[in-house]
Write an enzyme that holds these catalytic residues in place. Sequence first.
Site, PDB file in Angstrom:
ATOM      1  N   ARG A 127       0.823  -1.211   0.000  1.00 25.12           N
ATOM      2  CA  ARG A 127       0.000   0.000   0.000  1.00 25.12           C
ATOM      3  C   ARG A 127       0.861   1.268   0.000  1.00 25.12           C
ATOM      4  O   ARG A 127       1.842   1.380   0.722  1.00 25.12           O
ATOM      5  CB  ARG A 127      -0.920   0.008   1.217  1.00 25.12           C
ATOM      6  CG  ARG A 127      -1.764   1.278   1.306  1.00 25.12           C
ATOM      7  CD  ARG A 127      -2.995   1.086   2.093  1.00 25.12           C
ATOM      8  NE  ARG A 127      -2.765   1.179   3.524  1.00 25.12           N
ATOM      9  CZ  ARG A 127      -3.739   1.118   4.430  1.00 25.12           C
ATOM     10  NH1 ARG A 127      -4.990   0.930   4.036  1.00 25.12           N
ATOM     11  NH2 ARG A 127      -3.478   1.207   5.706  1.00 25.12           N
ATOM     12  N   ARG A 160       2.703   4.553   4.788  1.00 24.94           N
ATOM     13  CA  ARG A 160       2.346   4.978   6.141  1.00 24.94           C
ATOM     14  C   ARG A 160       3.232   4.283   7.165  1.00 24.94           C
ATOM     15  O   ARG A 160       3.540   3.099   7.021  1.00 24.94           O
ATOM     16  CB  ARG A 160       0.881   4.616   6.415  1.00 24.94           C
ATOM     17  CG  ARG A 160      -0.084   5.600   5.822  1.00 24.94           C
ATOM     18  CD  ARG A 160      -1.496   5.102   5.855  1.00 24.94           C
ATOM     19  NE  ARG A 160      -1.889   4.477   7.122  1.00 24.94           N
ATOM     20  CZ  ARG A 160      -3.105   4.028   7.369  1.00 24.94           C
ATOM     21  NH1 ARG A 160      -4.049   4.130   6.443  1.00 24.94           N
ATOM     22  NH2 ARG A 160      -3.413   3.472   8.509  1.00 24.94           N
ATOM     23  N   ARG A 171      -1.823  -4.250  14.520  1.00 27.55           N
ATOM     24  CA  ARG A 171      -3.121  -3.666  14.159  1.00 27.55           C
ATOM     25  C   ARG A 171      -4.157  -4.760  13.915  1.00 27.55           C
ATOM     26  O   ARG A 171      -5.324  -4.601  14.242  1.00 27.55           O
ATOM     27  CB  ARG A 171      -2.980  -2.775  12.915  1.00 27.55           C
ATOM     28  CG  ARG A 171      -2.308  -1.450  13.234  1.00 27.55           C
ATOM     29  CD  ARG A 171      -1.873  -0.742  11.986  1.00 27.55           C
ATOM     30  NE  ARG A 171      -2.983  -0.259  11.195  1.00 27.55           N
ATOM     31  CZ  ARG A 171      -2.899  -0.011   9.880  1.00 27.55           C
ATOM     32  NH1 ARG A 171      -1.777  -0.195   9.241  1.00 27.55           N
ATOM     33  NH2 ARG A 171      -3.945   0.429   9.233  1.00 27.55           N
TER      34      ARG A 171
END
Length: 216
Positions: A127, A160, A171
């Site tokens: 990502r 990120r 997470r």
Amino acid sequence: MNIIFVGPPGAGKGTQAQIVSKTFKIPHISTGEMLRAEMESGSKLGNQVKDVVTSGKLVDDDLMNQIVKERLSKSDATAGFILDGFPRTLNQAKSLDEIMKSMGKKIDLVVYVDVPENVIVERLSARRTCPKCGRNYNMITDPPKEDELCDDCHVPLVTRDDDKPETVKKRYEVYLELTAPVVEYYKQKGVLFTIDGTMKMKDIEKYLIEMIKGRK
Ligand code: AMP
């Protein structure tokens, strides 16, 4: 329509929420994006949440409930909104019920984007995010037209901090422990719509838009 997108990190919630937001002209409210903007601006709130966010843990419920309450009271959310990344705990879901009640509104639809863990890890490592508009790309399945530049803003894409492998694992654990019960909560309420997040992006988009049109 007041819509929530829920699902594990990297399920594609943000991308789908942005498309639905543009189609139905209602704001896309991503609590993750709001926090990242605060962190980048170096505000007091940004500094307060930085360590928690970069470690993959969750920010305190009371603080998140307050941030969302203020955001939902803004005029652009009057005709509807899409919440992405909130509620993430049962406490937040119950607080949202109270906020909705106090505004004489209700949650019309909760879209649960279902994706298995192995796909999540694969996706998050590929990502890249536009630091300007928040649009997400996947360097394997959905790359930008120009190498590492946002198609819309033409600025370099970034990875990120919390998409690093060790944080991704954390997470996902946090998701299973604290957010999976939120999915069950809305299922019991009869407002949950499950979508297979491993389908092709375009198919998910079509399916979602038709489903929302049918409910309006
Ligand atoms: P996201 O972009 O939704 O994956 O959010 C990125 C990070 O922001 C999360 O891992 C949390 O640290 C924090 N965050 C976002 N939304 C919430 C929330 N509703 N409650 C607590 N922490 C949140």
